[in-house]
Design a protein around this motif. Structure first.
Motif, short mmCIF file in Angstrom:
data_model
loop_
_atom_site.label_atom_id
_atom_site.label_comp_id
_atom_site.label_asym_id
_atom_site.label_seq_id
_atom_site.Cartn_x
_atom_site.Cartn_y
_atom_site.Cartn_z
N ALA A 1 0.81 -1.21 0.00
CA ALA A 1 0.00 0.00 0.00
C ALA A 1 0.85 1.27 0.00
O ALA A 1 0.47 2.27 -0.59
CB ALA A 1 -0.93 0.01 1.22
N ILE A 2 1.98 1.23 0.69
CA ILE A 2 2.77 2.45 0.74
C ILE A 2 3.78 2.51 -0.39
O ILE A 2 4.16 3.59 -0.83
CB ILE A 2 3.47 2.62 2.10
CG1 ILE A 2 4.45 1.48 2.33
CG2 ILE A 2 2.44 2.66 3.21
CD1 ILE A 2 5.29 1.71 3.54
N GLY A 3 4.20 1.36 -0.88
CA GLY A 3 5.07 1.30 -2.05
C GLY A 3 6.21 2.29 -2.00
O GLY A 3 6.71 2.62 -0.93
N GLY A 4 6.63 2.78 -3.12
CA GLY A 4 7.73 3.73 -3.13
C GLY A 4 7.22 5.15 -3.27
O GLY A 4 7.93 6.04 -3.71
N GLN A 5 5.97 5.35 -2.86
CA GLN A 5 5.32 6.63 -3.13
C GLN A 5 5.97 7.81 -2.44
O GLN A 5 5.98 8.92 -2.96
CB GLN A 5 3.84 6.52 -2.73
CG GLN A 5 3.13 5.44 -3.50
CD GLN A 5 1.68 5.31 -3.11
OE1 GLN A 5 1.28 5.78 -2.05
NE2 GLN A 5 0.88 4.69 -3.97
N ILE A 6 6.54 7.54 -1.27
CA ILE A 6 7.09 8.66 -0.52
C ILE A 6 8.36 9.20 -1.15
O ILE A 6 8.51 10.40 -1.32
CB ILE A 6 7.33 8.24 0.95
CG1 ILE A 6 5.98 8.20 1.66
CG2 ILE A 6 8.25 9.22 1.64
CD1 ILE A 6 6.02 7.54 2.99
N SER A 7 9.25 8.30 -1.54
CA SER A 7 10.49 8.78 -2.14
C SER A 7 10.18 9.55 -3.43
O SER A 7 10.86 10.51 -3.79
CB SER A 7 11.43 7.61 -2.42
OG SER A 7 10.77 6.64 -3.20
N GLU B 1 5.89 -5.27 14.92
CA GLU B 1 6.66 -5.15 13.67
C GLU B 1 5.88 -4.36 12.63
O GLU B 1 6.45 -3.57 11.88
CB GLU B 1 6.92 -6.54 13.10
CG GLU B 1 6.80 -7.64 14.14
CD GLU B 1 5.88 -8.77 13.68
OE1 GLU B 1 4.98 -9.16 14.46
OE2 GLU B 1 6.06 -9.27 12.56
N ILE B 2 4.56 -4.58 12.61
CA ILE B 2 3.70 -3.85 11.67
C ILE B 2 3.74 -2.35 11.97
O ILE B 2 3.98 -1.54 11.08
CB ILE B 2 2.24 -4.33 11.79
CG1 ILE B 2 2.13 -5.84 11.56
CG2 ILE B 2 1.32 -3.55 10.86
CD1 ILE B 2 2.23 -6.25 10.14
N GLY B 3 3.52 -2.02 13.23
CA GLY B 3 3.53 -0.61 13.61
C GLY B 3 4.88 0.02 13.38
O GLY B 3 4.97 1.15 12.90
N TYR C 1 5.49 0.79 9.75
CA TYR C 1 4.79 2.00 9.32
C TYR C 1 5.50 3.25 9.84
O TYR C 1 5.69 4.23 9.12
CB TYR C 1 3.35 1.96 9.82
CG TYR C 1 2.46 3.00 9.20
CD1 TYR C 1 1.83 2.76 7.98
CD2 TYR C 1 2.27 4.22 9.81
CE1 TYR C 1 1.03 3.72 7.39
CE2 TYR C 1 1.47 5.19 9.23
CZ TYR C 1 0.85 4.94 8.03
OH TYR C 1 0.07 5.89 7.45
N LEU C 2 5.90 3.19 11.09
CA LEU C 2 6.62 4.32 11.69
C LEU C 2 7.89 4.65 10.91
O LEU C 2 8.13 5.80 10.55
CB LEU C 2 6.96 3.98 13.15
CG LEU C 2 7.70 5.02 13.98
CD1 LEU C 2 6.90 6.29 14.14
CD2 LEU C 2 8.05 4.46 15.37
N GLU C 3 8.68 3.63 10.61
CA GLU C 3 9.94 3.83 9.91
C GLU C 3 9.73 4.28 8.46
O GLU C 3 10.42 5.17 7.98
CB GLU C 3 10.76 2.52 9.87
CG GLU C 3 11.15 1.96 11.23
CD GLU C 3 12.10 2.88 11.99
OE1 GLU C 3 12.70 3.76 11.36
OE2 GLU C 3 12.21 2.71 13.23
N ASN C 4 8.80 3.63 7.79
CA ASN C 4 8.72 3.78 6.33
C ASN C 4 7.72 4.82 5.87
O ASN C 4 7.79 5.26 4.73
CB ASN C 4 8.40 2.44 5.69
CG ASN C 4 9.54 1.46 5.83
OD1 ASN C 4 10.50 1.53 5.10
ND2 ASN C 4 9.45 0.59 6.83
#
Lengths: 210, 210
Positions: free
Chosen positions: A72-78, A127-129, A132-135
């Motif tokens: 869902a988050i993919g590489g969208q942020i970079s 690990e899930i949280g 998300y926090l890291e990425n």
DNA sequence: ACCCCTAATGACTGACCAGTCAGTAACTAA
DNA sequence: TTAGTTACTGACTGGTCAGTCATTAGGGGT
């Protein structure tokens, strides 16, 4: 009419398509029932597989959730980071543009459901949280901080605490995402995400004027 | 040293104190492990009871969660409503005051954990989510809407969409509540809720000036 | 001192479900 | 055609846990 795809979908071998189909099924089942209430057999059935076959593609239930968040988050942020870093000139239009992109994520993608899953499962599966926090959070916040800091340096905004301002800006996104995924299914009136965000950014930018 | 309260706490009969103790224990266990991961025996142990005794006071696990939510929100909203309705004069100081009260709820009470539980369990137990929707959101929103509308009518604020503005104002509270209950336990740096809210309200009010 | 009522106990049951694995079906290459 | 490979199936197992209930202990009343 005796077609297998409509009536019964007999046993098929197409290992390449399975993972994506399983993830789509998992998202819809998890969004509907929540992670711990969702049964692996439900996911399997919706993906058109047996339960056993699921375990050929994902080692266990949590791996399914992890993969879902990751996808869902993919590489969208970079991607967004590069966009914002390269554009220069006044910051306000960039903030407006960024906000519109995020609004459509909230409005038109399953992001709100992913977010709800992360919130709900983060202490049962840290690990899930943490992922998300890291990425997501730790990637996105410095980018927006840099953007606002640029605006302050250019005299476009008054001097404020930048990390706080980022949270002022982002709060309503969180609110609309959770509104959509948590309260709308319970019968709350729908939020007009784009309208809300447009006005919010307007208030925010006016409130930051020197 | 052979005192029962420290070492073993032998069987005792004090039915009047039990419910409150059980709720306190339930809150701490639910906050720690999440609702579905929490075992009734854990709650019982932390309350200094056996599992069976729990069922003398609460019919089942969900009732515990319901009672927790109910207790946490109490009659606080109607109280705030009266306060805000009776005070007149300029609206901005009231907004600031209200925000400070809410900030301390986020900072100093278990409200963020209650909220996380509601979000996490609302589709497995829609009654919980609906209760929160009816008794918190649908109570609180009109009050704040009325407050802002009063400001607009008095020419103190410019004309904006009031329901949207309420969400602009409340978003960062949601963000800080979830930050505290979800991400801080995972190692995220602490939010300065009061600082954040003070600045947020300042930006918000300046952004609403005609 | 002896009841007797009720708070409290904890071993037990029944349901549920993640994950396994022996077996089967579909496809492939010889 | 057939032998070999791999995708897939679904009945089964083992463990977990909410909720029950026969039994026990506390303590007020007389």
């Amino acid at each position: 009419m005796t077609d297998q795809s409509v009536t019964k979908a007999k046993r098929q071998r197409r290992p390449d398509d399975r993972p994506a189909e399983i993830l789509a099924a998992a998202l819809s089942v998890f969004a509907e029932k929540g992670f711990s209430q969702a049964r692996m057999e439900d996911v399997a059935a919706r993906a058109g597989l047996s339960k056993g076959a699921l375990y050929l593609y994902f080692p266990d239930k949590v791996a399914l959730l992890k993969a879902l968040v990751q996808q869902a988050i993919g590489g969208q942020i970079s991607l967004a980071a590069e966009m914002l870093a390269q554009l220069n000139g006044p910051v306000s239009p960039l903030v407006i543009h960024l906000a519109q992109i995020l609004a459509s994520r909230v409005q038109d993608t399953p992001f709100p459901y992913i977010l709800k899953l992360v919130i709900a499962e983060s202490q049962a599966h840290p690990e899930i949280g943490r992922f998300y926090l890291e990425n997501v959070i730790r990637q996105a916040m410095p980018i927006i901080e840099a953007l606002l800091a640029r605006g302050i340096a250019a005299g476009e905004f008054r001097e404020v605490n930048v990390p706080h301002a980022v949270k002022s800006l982002m709060g309503p996104f969180l609110l609309s995402a959770l509104w959509r995924s948590v309260f709308e299914p319970l019968g709350a009136e729908a939020v007009d995400v784009r309208g809300l965000i447009t006005q919010h950014v307007d208030i925010f930018l006016k409130g930051l004027r020197p």
